[in-house]
Structures are given as structure tokens and as C-alpha cells.
Scaffold this motif. Sequence first.
Motif, mmCIF file in Angstrom:
data_model
loop_
_atom_site.group_PDB
_atom_site.id
_atom_site.type_symbol
_atom_site.label_atom_id
_atom_site.label_comp_id
_atom_site.label_asym_id
_atom_site.label_seq_id
_atom_site.Cartn_x
_atom_site.Cartn_y
_atom_site.Cartn_z
ATOM 1 N N VAL A 256 5.180 -12.140 22.718
ATOM 2 C CA VAL A 256 6.494 -12.007 22.096
ATOM 3 C C VAL A 256 6.347 -11.870 20.583
ATOM 4 O O VAL A 256 5.568 -12.605 19.951
ATOM 5 N N GLY A 257 7.059 -10.915 20.016
ATOM 6 C CA GLY A 257 7.044 -10.697 18.576
ATOM 7 C C GLY A 257 5.995 -9.719 18.105
ATOM 8 O O GLY A 257 5.937 -9.395 16.922
ATOM 9 N N GLN A 315 10.431 -8.699 22.360
ATOM 10 C CA GLN A 315 11.390 -9.730 21.956
ATOM 11 C C GLN A 315 11.421 -10.927 22.889
ATOM 12 O O GLN A 315 11.594 -12.053 22.441
ATOM 13 N N VAL A 316 11.280 -10.671 24.191
ATOM 14 C CA VAL A 316 11.326 -11.761 25.170
ATOM 15 C C VAL A 316 10.223 -11.551 26.194
ATOM 16 O O VAL A 316 9.770 -10.425 26.417
ATOM 17 N N PRO A 344 7.351 -17.517 24.155
ATOM 18 C CA PRO A 344 8.587 -18.289 24.334
ATOM 19 C C PRO A 344 9.788 -17.408 24.626
ATOM 20 O O PRO A 344 9.882 -16.273 24.162
ATOM 21 N N GLU A 345 10.694 -17.940 25.421
ATOM 22 C CA GLU A 345 11.942 -17.239 25.719
ATOM 23 C C GLU A 345 12.889 -17.313 24.525
ATOM 24 O O GLU A 345 12.801 -18.205 23.680
ATOM 25 N N ASP A 346 13.806 -16.378 24.485
ATOM 26 C CA ASP A 346 14.889 -16.387 23.502
ATOM 27 C C ASP A 346 16.181 -16.115 24.256
ATOM 28 O O ASP A 346 16.537 -14.969 24.531
ATOM 29 N N LYS A 347 16.877 -17.197 24.639
ATOM 30 C CA LYS A 347 18.070 -17.066 25.470
ATOM 31 C C LYS A 347 19.188 -16.305 24.766
ATOM 32 O O LYS A 347 20.092 -15.776 25.420
ATOM 33 N N SER A 348 19.138 -16.235 23.444
ATOM 34 C CA SER A 348 20.184 -15.502 22.734
ATOM 35 C C SER A 348 20.049 -13.998 22.931
ATOM 36 O O SER A 348 21.003 -13.252 22.754
ATOM 37 N N ILE A 349 18.838 -13.549 23.309
ATOM 38 C CA ILE A 349 18.615 -12.129 23.552
ATOM 39 C C ILE A 349 18.700 -11.810 25.034
ATOM 40 O O ILE A 349 19.301 -10.821 25.444
ATOM 41 N N SER A 351 18.903 -13.895 29.081
ATOM 42 C CA SER A 351 19.109 -15.184 29.721
ATOM 43 C C SER A 351 17.975 -15.605 30.633
ATOM 44 O O SER A 351 17.819 -16.777 30.932
#
Length: 507
Positions: A256-257, A315-316, A344-349, A351
Motif C-alpha cells: 500500500v502506498g 491505496q488499499v 494496512p486497510e484504509d476504510k475511508s477509501i 470498506s
Amino acid sequence: MSRMVSTVLAAASMLALAACSGKPAADAALSATAAPAPLPATVDFGPPQGAPVHAVLTSPPNVPPPIHRNYPAKVIVELEVIEKEMPISEGVTYTYWTFGGTVPGSFIRVRQGDTVEFHLKNNPGNKMPHNIDLHGVTGPGGGAASSFTAPGHESQFTFKALNQGVYVYHCATAPVGMHIANGMYGLILVEPPEGMPKVDHEYYVMQGDFYTTGKYREKGHQPFDMDKAIDEKPTYVLFNGHEGALTGDKALTARVGETVRLFVGNGGPNLVSSFHVIGEIFDTVRQEGGTVEQHNVQTTLIPSGGAAMVEFRTQVPGSYVLVDHSIFRAFNKGAMAILKVSGPEDKSIYSGKEVDSVYLGDRAGPNLHAVSTAAKANAAGTLSKDDQVAAGRQLFTGTCSVCHQANGEGLPGVFPPLAKSSLIAQLIKEDRNRLIGIPVHGLTGKVTVNGTEYDSVMPPMTQLTDDEVANLLTYVLNSWGNPGGQVTKDEVAKVRAQPAPAAATEH
């Protein structure tokens, strides 16, 4: 100077016309000065400097490291043609003609302005003459006219890398289409003098269409079918030469990233690719391998004999599926690859709730070795029920589990259960051919299973071979409390030869 004078005169003419027509002079001047810029010329940075450099060649999906020279060099490329038998799918082999022993061929990376001394070697064990046409070469045949090479021989020619971009190379020996269809293609990157923008990962992916005498996934050795190739009806459409080349434990990886650059080529010989990554949007695309950039692209067309560079930032986490979005090619001819992103997950991007099996089918698992093992055992006459069950389990994951669920329970009111199925128990006793005919011919109409009526449509599994249907049914018969037993390849072949029964209203 003459170009500047011409531009000034053109602007003056526009101003005069504006005065006569009443068009504002400022608008006319803007139109005159906004004419398209002339196309960039090829660049010759002068003679090579320093000691000769031997090019680093890599096998797919790897890409040679970036070039950090600030001057043109003499670059020596040595590439060997090797004809070899390799798997095209699990339990299926094909005789490939390759550049460097892989499909696609070795990735070549040079710098704009380099002088490339190219050595093409034709392995003594080969049966055919070959040559090479590099689309990044300015000269007759892209080098083909200078590189015709018989088995056991070597050819040499030199060219200057005048134009930056990513270019296809392929064999151009007659019959050209057959040489390309057998896997003779690859990519050469001509870096700009300043180099490529830095990214975290670079990968090499190339699509090709293959034409075999047998149908998709038909087991054993499959020869090339010229009639299918002429009719442009491929048996397989594949990334990196064989089904599953970039899935399971061979999937591409990132975190991620991180930034990812894909050099994507299309060897053809016939089909145009609609290249797409499910769940990603390309931040930048260099269409057709050139220098013009497009942004925020969902799917990019790559012509046969063309290439593209696509870049994006992850991103996710999850499994991102690379496909030709002419979608039957992905799910029924093999044009599928995986980029596994960890982190790591990013729930804002996004779910979450990733279900690989929906998109990946039987490639959700690491491989299809059990399918290949069963095919070999069947050919040797040693096929056991355990072999069939293991192969059928892997096939069920991609063929049936989305509707009937991994536990065989189905979806209430929609898809009937296979677990402890009253219909399976009845048919295995009374009408085996009808049971076998369900996956072979499909099933339409009402059925009652375990006391509940269902009215849905099951399409025929025409993508499965006779032995795969036999293995799939054997797995179902021996799972989830069903009565057990075996179905043979010969039984399936007999049912397939019969006409499909008319749709019934009740079973």
C-alpha cells in the motif's frame, strides 16, 4: 528563422482577415499562435562514449534496472532463439518458439542515443530459421532484413536508438503470423536521456493469442492450428505466455502506498487488447508506448504489435486482477493476472470484504496442480478417485462456488444446494446420464431439491473438458454428505455427443 517568419506572416494575415470580418484581433492572433507545435524530431546524441556496455536482459515479469548514464554508449545485446515445449495451461503443453527461452522474450533496456550492436543466435537444436524485427529500429524491416539466422548460426547488425518509447519486437520470418503466434515477441524500452521517473515497482506484462488444435484446456500436447489463426479464433488469450503465469504464488506484488509501472505489450498476432486492472485507475498512461500522457484512465487499448506504459499508486490492500476487458478472453481463454497488494486497510477509501473467487475463478488458489496431476494420471491409466476429487475441488472453486457456495449450501430461494442433495441422490441411482448432462448441457426450468422448489438457469459448462467435468462431478458426489461414486471421462464424452434435452418444467 524561416519558420519564425512564416509564423509572423500567418499571424499578420489572420489579423488582416479579422479586420475585414469584424472578428476581434486578439482572438485571431490567439488562433494563429495556438497552432499545433511541430512533431519532435528524432535525436542523435553523437557517437558512443566510453567502453561498450553489455545489456542486462531479464525474463518476464522482471524489468532490467534503470539506466543511470548521462551519455550515449555502445550497447551489446545478445539474444538467443530457443524452441521448447512448455505448459500453456495445467496439463496442456505447447511447442513455443522463444526469444531467450520465455514468452514474452527477454526485456531489453537501452538509452535514447545509444548505438546497439545486436547479436541474434539461433540455437543449434532448433528446427526453424528465425530473425527479429524491433519496432524501435529505424531501418529496413526493423532489423529483420539483417538478422535472418539458420539453426546453429548467429547474425549481427547495429542500429542507433533514435526515438524514446517502449516498442515491440517479434520474429518476421515467413510465415510471420505463425512465428508470432508461437510466442516470438517481446519489448525493448528506449529510455529518454534523463531517464524514467522513479517508481517503486516496474513489471513486464505482455498479451498474446494462441491457436491450438484442441479446445481450451484440452489436456495433452497441443499443436498449432493455422486455420484457427487465419480465422482469428484463438483457443487461448494469455498474459506472459501461459495460463496462470501471473497468478497464485507467481502474482505480481506491491505494498500500500507504492507506485507501480507496468510495461504492457501486445504481441498479437491478431487481437487488440483492452487492458484493465480491476479496482485500479491508471494515474498515467503513455498510450501506444510513446511520449503523450493521458491521466485517470480506466481501460487502455493496446493494438497488436503495440505497447503502453501505465502507472498508478496503490491505496488499499487486496488482489487486483489484470484482464483484457474483452471479458470472455479473461474468464474463458485465460487473459488474467494478479497484483497482490499488502499493507494496512484504509476504510475511508474502501470498506473491505474481498472475495477473490468472484473475479479470480479457479485462479483464486495458488495453482491448478491437482488438475494437471489428474490429467497425467488419466493418460497413464492410473487415475484414482482421490485424484479426481482433488482436481474437482479446484475446478469447483472457479466454476460453481459463486452460485452454489464453497460449502455446497447454495443460496436460499435462488440456487439449489449441492450438499446432501436429494436430486443428486435420485439421479445417481436412476439416471446417471441425466446427472452428467446438467453441467454438460445446462439446466433450465423448475427443480425440487430437498423439498424446496427452485426456478433458475444453469448455463452449460462448455469451457470444461470431458475429464474436468468428470472430476468436478466426482468431487460433488464425494462431498457434503452426498452418496459417493465416480464419473469417468468416457461417460462425459458419451453424454456430450448426445443432443441436449428439451427444457423441462418440473424435475
